[in-house]
Motif scaffolding. Structure first.
Motif, PDB file in Angstrom:
ATOM      1  N   CYS A 189      26.727  76.489  71.487  1.00 48.48           N
ATOM      2  CA  CYS A 189      26.036  75.607  70.507  1.00 48.48           C
ATOM      3  C   CYS A 189      24.808  75.344  70.772  1.00 48.48           C
ATOM      4  N   ARG A 190      24.235  75.252  71.812  1.00 43.68           N
ATOM      5  CA  ARG A 190      22.677  75.075  72.291  1.00 43.68           C
ATOM      6  C   ARG A 190      21.795  76.121  71.853  1.00 43.68           C
ATOM      7  N   GLN A 200      16.781  71.163  71.194  1.00 44.07           N
ATOM      8  CA  GLN A 200      16.555  71.101  72.578  1.00 44.07           C
ATOM      9  C   GLN A 200      15.233  69.948  72.632  1.00 44.07           C
ATOM     10  N   GLN A 220      24.168  70.602  66.121  1.00 47.77           N
ATOM     11  CA  GLN A 220      24.492  71.014  67.532  1.00 47.77           C
ATOM     12  C   GLN A 220      25.550  69.853  68.123  1.00 47.77           C
ATOM     13  N   GLN A 223      26.745  75.803  76.087  1.00 46.13           N
ATOM     14  CA  GLN A 223      25.777  76.861  75.889  1.00 46.13           C
ATOM     15  C   GLN A 223      25.589  77.629  74.627  1.00 46.13           C
TER      16      GLN A 223
END
Length: 139
Positions: A130-131, A138, A24, A128
């Protein structure tokens, strides 16, 4: 370790450090590089305007008195190391002030601010994405 092996190890160090990030983090870094560059340049231009001058660097070669090792042979043919003073060159980096054209710097600032605003939305959507692509990180 030979000298060439040591140089190769040092040369690959940035690649190894870059590979240490999570997937990430690597995704975000790869997709926001231009935004970070424009932000850094904008901060530099704003600093120049606040100071009234810019900083530049130049390399200067200087001499330094140091100890040099030399080898001499004694009467039995053995090598003996001796130390004696000698002059060696070294490279020094000097920072110096450079006058700026305030009008040109303001135009540069305005262009960089507009470019940063345009890249901001793209960078936010890349972060966003990549997340979303790597949700396990997370936390």
């Amino acid at each position: 370790m030979t000298r060439n092996t040591a140089l190769a190890a040092v040369a690959t160090l940035p690649l190894m450090v870059a590979a240490c990030g999570t997937p990430q983090e690597r995704c975000i870094s790869q997709n926001t590089g231009e935004y970070r560059t424009v932000s850094r340049l904008l901060a530099e231009v704003e600093g120049n305007l606040a100071r009234g001058y810019a900083w530049e660097e130049r390399q200067v070669v200087r001499d330094r008195l140091t100890q040099c090792r030399t080898y001499v042979r004694d009467s039995k043919g053995r090598a003996i190391a001796t130390y004696e003073p000698c002059w060696r060159d070294y490279v020094d980096v000097e920072r110096y002030r450079v006058p700026i054209d305030p009008a040109a710097e303001q135009r540069k600032r305005d262009n960089l601010a507009a470019r940063k605003a345009a890249l901001g939305a793209r960078a936010a959507s890349a972060v966003q994405a990549c997340r979303a692509a790597f949700p396990e990180e997370q936390g």
